[in-house]
Design an enzyme around this catalytic site. Sequence first.
Site, mmCIF file in Angstrom:
data_model
loop_
_atom_site.group_PDB
_atom_site.id
_atom_site.type_symbol
_atom_site.label_atom_id
_atom_site.label_comp_id
_atom_site.label_asym_id
_atom_site.label_seq_id
_atom_site.Cartn_x
_atom_site.Cartn_y
_atom_site.Cartn_z
ATOM 1 N N HIS A 1 9.337 -3.483 3.447
ATOM 2 C CA HIS A 1 8.929 -3.843 1.975
ATOM 3 C C HIS A 1 10.039 -4.075 1.224
ATOM 4 O O HIS A 1 10.336 -5.040 0.412
ATOM 5 C CB HIS A 1 8.070 -2.312 1.425
ATOM 6 C CG HIS A 1 6.771 -2.237 2.441
ATOM 7 N ND1 HIS A 1 6.865 -1.067 3.042
ATOM 8 C CD2 HIS A 1 5.749 -2.671 2.317
ATOM 9 C CE1 HIS A 1 5.713 -0.753 3.568
ATOM 10 N NE2 HIS A 1 4.904 -1.808 3.236
ATOM 11 N N GLN B 1 -10.164 -2.798 1.884
ATOM 12 C CA GLN B 1 -9.855 -3.595 2.995
ATOM 13 C C GLN B 1 -9.783 -2.428 4.204
ATOM 14 O O GLN B 1 -9.342 -3.003 5.219
ATOM 15 C CB GLN B 1 -8.375 -4.026 2.916
ATOM 16 C CG GLN B 1 -7.356 -3.138 2.649
ATOM 17 C CD GLN B 1 -6.082 -3.811 2.275
ATOM 18 O OE1 GLN B 1 -6.095 -4.387 0.962
ATOM 19 N NE2 GLN B 1 -5.142 -3.723 3.174
ATOM 20 N N GLY C 1 4.845 -10.301 4.196
ATOM 21 C CA GLY C 1 5.445 -10.086 5.212
ATOM 22 C C GLY C 1 4.973 -10.945 6.436
ATOM 23 O O GLY C 1 3.731 -11.036 6.401
ATOM 24 N N SER D 1 4.232 1.352 8.156
ATOM 25 C CA SER D 1 3.600 2.590 7.506
ATOM 26 C C SER D 1 2.988 3.357 8.535
ATOM 27 O O SER D 1 3.077 4.561 8.652
ATOM 28 C CB SER D 1 2.886 2.336 6.229
ATOM 29 O OG SER D 1 3.623 1.497 5.537
ATOM 30 N N HIS E 1 8.985 1.216 3.439
ATOM 31 C CA HIS E 1 10.058 1.045 4.403
ATOM 32 C C HIS E 1 10.945 0.012 4.009
ATOM 33 O O HIS E 1 10.698 -0.764 3.254
ATOM 34 C CB HIS E 1 9.594 1.114 5.654
ATOM 35 C CG HIS E 1 8.688 0.150 6.142
ATOM 36 N ND1 HIS E 1 8.856 -1.115 6.188
ATOM 37 C CD2 HIS E 1 6.999 0.236 6.424
ATOM 38 C CE1 HIS E 1 7.828 -1.772 6.425
ATOM 39 N NE2 HIS E 1 6.686 -0.856 6.459
ATOM 40 N N LYS F 1 5.098 -10.122 9.181
ATOM 41 C CA LYS F 1 4.507 -8.885 10.045
ATOM 42 C C LYS F 1 3.031 -9.085 10.271
ATOM 43 O O LYS F 1 2.367 -8.894 11.029
ATOM 44 C CB LYS F 1 4.917 -7.591 9.584
ATOM 45 C CG LYS F 1 4.308 -6.666 9.932
ATOM 46 C CD LYS F 1 4.269 -5.953 11.334
ATOM 47 C CE LYS F 1 3.766 -4.607 11.418
ATOM 48 N NZ LYS F 1 2.471 -4.413 10.857
ATOM 49 N N GLN G 1 -2.839 -12.383 7.750
ATOM 50 C CA GLN G 1 -2.840 -11.997 6.054
ATOM 51 C C GLN G 1 -2.299 -13.089 5.312
ATOM 52 O O GLN G 1 -2.641 -13.550 4.457
ATOM 53 C CB GLN G 1 -2.298 -10.787 5.847
ATOM 54 C CG GLN G 1 -2.129 -10.247 4.631
ATOM 55 C CD GLN G 1 -1.967 -8.861 4.317
ATOM 56 O OE1 GLN G 1 -2.558 -8.083 4.392
ATOM 57 N NE2 GLN G 1 -0.609 -8.585 3.897
ATOM 58 N N MET H 1 0.868 -1.179 -0.137
ATOM 59 C CA MET H 1 0.142 0.082 -0.013
ATOM 60 C C MET H 1 0.863 1.068 -0.069
ATOM 61 O O MET H 1 0.445 2.379 0.322
ATOM 62 C CB MET H 1 -0.862 -0.061 1.182
ATOM 63 C CG MET H 1 -1.830 -1.149 1.314
ATOM 64 S SD MET H 1 -3.341 -0.890 1.931
ATOM 65 C CE MET H 1 -2.910 -0.652 3.614
#
Length: 289
Positions: A43, A67, A154, A193, A40, A156, A160, A36
């Site tokens: 990504h 989303q 990721g 982000s 950083h 992270k 997802q 999106m």
Amino acid sequence: MTGPDRPRTVTTIGALRAELDLVRRQQRSVGFVPTMGYLHEGHGSLVERAARENDVVVVSIFVNPLQFGAHEDLDAYPRDPCRDAALVANAGGHLLFTPSSTEMYPVPVQTTISVGGVLADTLEGASRPTHLPGVATVVTKLFGIVGPSRAYFGEKDWQQLAVVRRLAADLSLPVEVIGCLTVREPDGLALSSRNAYLTPEERLAAPVVHRALRAGADAIAAGERSAPIVRQVMGDAIATEPLADLDYVTVVAAASLAAVDPLRGELRLLAAARFGRARLIDNMGTKAD
Ligand code: AMP
């Protein structure tokens, strides 16, 4: 000294397809990193890996309205297209796909993808009911547009990643879904982000999420096998920080996100907490015999 070439930016589905059809006809592989934007080093690590493993790397930047919930940060989501292009270039990406919302959704979508069961209904699924179906729909659509051999996500965003793995398997999509380690600040805060929303005080407080996950993992390593006790340990750690407003802490089976108690096998500790405007999520893996 000159830096790496800027990646070429493509804004339409037709132009991207034409370009990638040619790449595939030449038997060259396409790696894909959906994002999106407001990129950083987290990504960047995905793009670097994609560049090591593929001939051509496509990075999409699309702030996907599907989303975001009605009162979420869609309009405020941070953007910096110039910096994003430089980061993609430095990480070895070749093509930036930056479609508009009308390019992606010329008419309101009537076809959506939603992964069922615990995998998508709990945690983020419970806190943000439209989020994961929005992600699943746009990722499926982007896979259809890009046609990658490999796509990079990721860890992270663990849930997802699990949802994307599952939809790719369930729908037999011809793409390998690859999870990449979370990149962190030196104090443990996962790069995000949304960290841009943190005030200086909140920024100092935010690493408590990582410390809480660590405390939970340490308790398991020390022999604790009760899921409620491990949750309590993590919740207590977060409660030491007055600026943190806890959403959830949990420990579940790593791949299915199913409840496990007593704890055993591959596990994932996950947490979500709000710091002012920023809702931060993070997670950590561990094992119990
Ligand atoms: P986003 O732009 O937030 O949608 O993220 C795009 C991709 O980058 C997703 O697959 C994220 O999981 C991944 N990502 C975000 N933050 C990090 C991080 N700190 N380390 C590794 N990957 C990340």
